[in-house]
Design an enzyme around this catalytic site. Structure first.
Site, mmCIF file in Angstrom:
data_model
loop_
_atom_site.group_PDB
_atom_site.id
_atom_site.type_symbol
_atom_site.label_atom_id
_atom_site.label_comp_id
_atom_site.label_asym_id
_atom_site.label_seq_id
_atom_site.Cartn_x
_atom_site.Cartn_y
_atom_site.Cartn_z
ATOM 1 C CG HIS A 94 -1.916 1.082 1.286
ATOM 2 N ND1 HIS A 94 -3.067 1.020 2.057
ATOM 3 C CD2 HIS A 94 -1.951 2.296 0.684
ATOM 4 C CE1 HIS A 94 -3.748 2.151 1.923
ATOM 5 N NE2 HIS A 94 -3.087 2.953 1.102
ATOM 6 C CG HIS A 146 -1.239 6.300 -2.406
ATOM 7 N ND1 HIS A 146 -2.371 6.103 -3.161
ATOM 8 C CD2 HIS A 146 -1.521 5.823 -1.170
ATOM 9 C CE1 HIS A 146 -3.312 5.532 -2.398
ATOM 10 N NE2 HIS A 146 -2.811 5.357 -1.180
ATOM 11 C CD GLU A 193 -7.496 6.515 4.874
ATOM 12 O OE1 GLU A 193 -8.052 6.591 3.761
ATOM 13 O OE2 GLU A 193 -6.391 7.062 5.121
HETATM 14 N N1 HPA Z 1 -6.495 7.324 1.514
HETATM 15 C C1 HPA Z 1 -7.209 7.858 0.526
HETATM 16 N N2 HPA Z 1 -6.656 8.459 -0.513
HETATM 17 C C2 HPA Z 1 -5.317 8.524 -0.583
HETATM 18 C C3 HPA Z 1 -4.537 7.995 0.403
HETATM 19 C C4 HPA Z 1 -5.159 7.349 1.504
HETATM 20 O O1 HPA Z 1 -4.537 6.810 2.421
HETATM 21 N N3 HPA Z 1 -3.254 8.239 0.041
HETATM 22 C C5 HPA Z 1 -3.275 8.873 -1.141
HETATM 23 N N4 HPA Z 1 -4.537 9.063 -1.525
HETATM 24 ZN ZN ZN Z 2 -3.657 4.821 0.634
#
Ligand code: HPA
Ligand code: ZN
Length: 340
Positions: free
Chosen positions: A14, A16, A197
């Site tokens: 995970h 980005h 989340e």
């Molecule tokens: N959550 C949602 N969107 C995101 C995240 C995340 O942790 N990181 C980068 N874009």
């Molecule tokens: Zn993320």
């Protein structure tokens, strides 16, 4: 940093790539591309990294990536991340990118994908660091925009292992993208989505039942739903938990609240990841260490987390077997015995 953590062979699931953009690189790329920034220097920019929720982070995250314009920019971004991951003894990475955030600025998909892939290939050749690439849709944008992005990705299909879903979770449930995921599934993509989340446990159920994802990104809200926990454990559906991210975005108030021990004890395939390390204060080793400091996990629990990541990744069975052996060998060197 304990030696047990730094020498542990790790897999990151995970991450980005745009979230690995360090202030130093923001300024270097701004200079190279003739862009004027609203911040005086790197430390002024870093001082702006104070978040109170997901949206307050996303605003800074989308602003930061404006400096990414050329294929070389995406190569440099990805290479810097891979250098840090290699130093953290990360052996395999599965990384997200957000094409819509670049297409909207007039940056073509070729620059994005080719720059990232060139760096990934160099890391494989240089260090044997393997990878997969996941195209992520921005859930605050429309279904039509995601569909159009899926179509634009067709020439790059061979580079893309899966699709994901990120950005503002509340008010943008998985159901909004049911048809996009059905299309992607028909095209042979593997499927993951951020869920649970900031959003509720019901978003995790919907991601599983309606989007038919095989892995949940974050998913910490599952702890509030006992039947869902039992289902995740029984089906060994991986959760890609991100400790420093959850702390910085105030999903939890302190690390001791992160339910990793409970997830492990319940038999859930929970994994540890860094999400957007340039913004949240650390890469893979720092996330394992922060977790260890906050929860006083045993070496056996840390080893189990590393094994879970190998189980949850998209390498071939022989590659997974080799990595699993490397993790067990590390445990043996420390006399660690796993719970049965
Ligand atoms: N959550 C949602 N969107 C995101 C995240 C995340 O942790 N990181 C980068 N874009
Ligand atoms: Zn993320």
């Amino acid at each position: 940093m304990t030696h047990f953590i730094s020498a542990l062979p790790k897999v990151e699931l995970h991450l980005h790539i745009e979230g690995t953009l360090e202030p130093e690189l923001v300024f270097a790329l701004a200079k190279r591309n003739g862009i004027t920034l609203n911040y005086l220097d790197e430390s002024a920019l870093r001082a702006a990294y104070q978040f109170h929720d997901l949206q307050s982070f996303l605003d800074v995250y989308y602003a930061g990536m404006q400096v990414l314009l050329t294929e070389q920019d995406f190569f440099d971004l990805t290479w810097a991340y891979l250098v840090r991951s290699h130093a953290d003894n990360v052996r395999h990475v599965e990384i997200f990118f957000d094409p819509q955030a670049h297409l909207a600025r007039g940056v073509p998909m070729t620059f994005v994908v080719e720059g990232i892939v060139r760096a990934l290939e160099q890391a494989r050749q240089q260090w044997g660091l393997t990878s997969r690439l996941i195209m992520s849709f921005l859930r605050h944008l429309t279904e039509e925009s995601a569909m159009e992005t899926l179509r634009l990705a067709e020439p790059f299909r061979s580079h893309l292992s899966g699709i994901g879903l990120d950005s503002a979770e509340k008010g943008n449930p998985p159901t909004k993208f049911a048809r996009v995921y059905a299309q992607a599934r028909a095209q042979g993509y593997r499927l993951v989505a951020h869920a649970g989340e900031e959003g509720p446990a019901s978003y995790i159920r919907d991601a599983l039942d309606i989007l038919q994802v095989e892995r949940i990104d974050h998913g910490v809200a599952a702890i509030t739903d006992a039947p869902l926990m039992a289902r995740l454990a029984q089906a060994r559906i991986p959760l890609t938990v991100c400790p420093l991210s959850n702390l910085k975005l105030k999903v939890i108030d302190q690390m001791s609240e992160l339910p990793v021990r409970q997830l492990l004890a319940a038999g859930v395939c929970v994994t540890i990841n860094s999400d957007d390390p340039a913004y949240f204060g650390g890469y893979m080793n720092a996330n394992y260490q922060a977790l260890q400091d906050g929860l006083t996990l045993s070496d056996a629990e840390l080893l189990q987390l590393a094994l879970n990541s190998v189980e949850a990744c998209w390498l071939s069975p022989p590659e997974k077997a080799r990595l699993t052996q490397a993790v067990y060998a590390h445990g043996d060197a420390y006399g660690v015995v796993l719970a049965p």
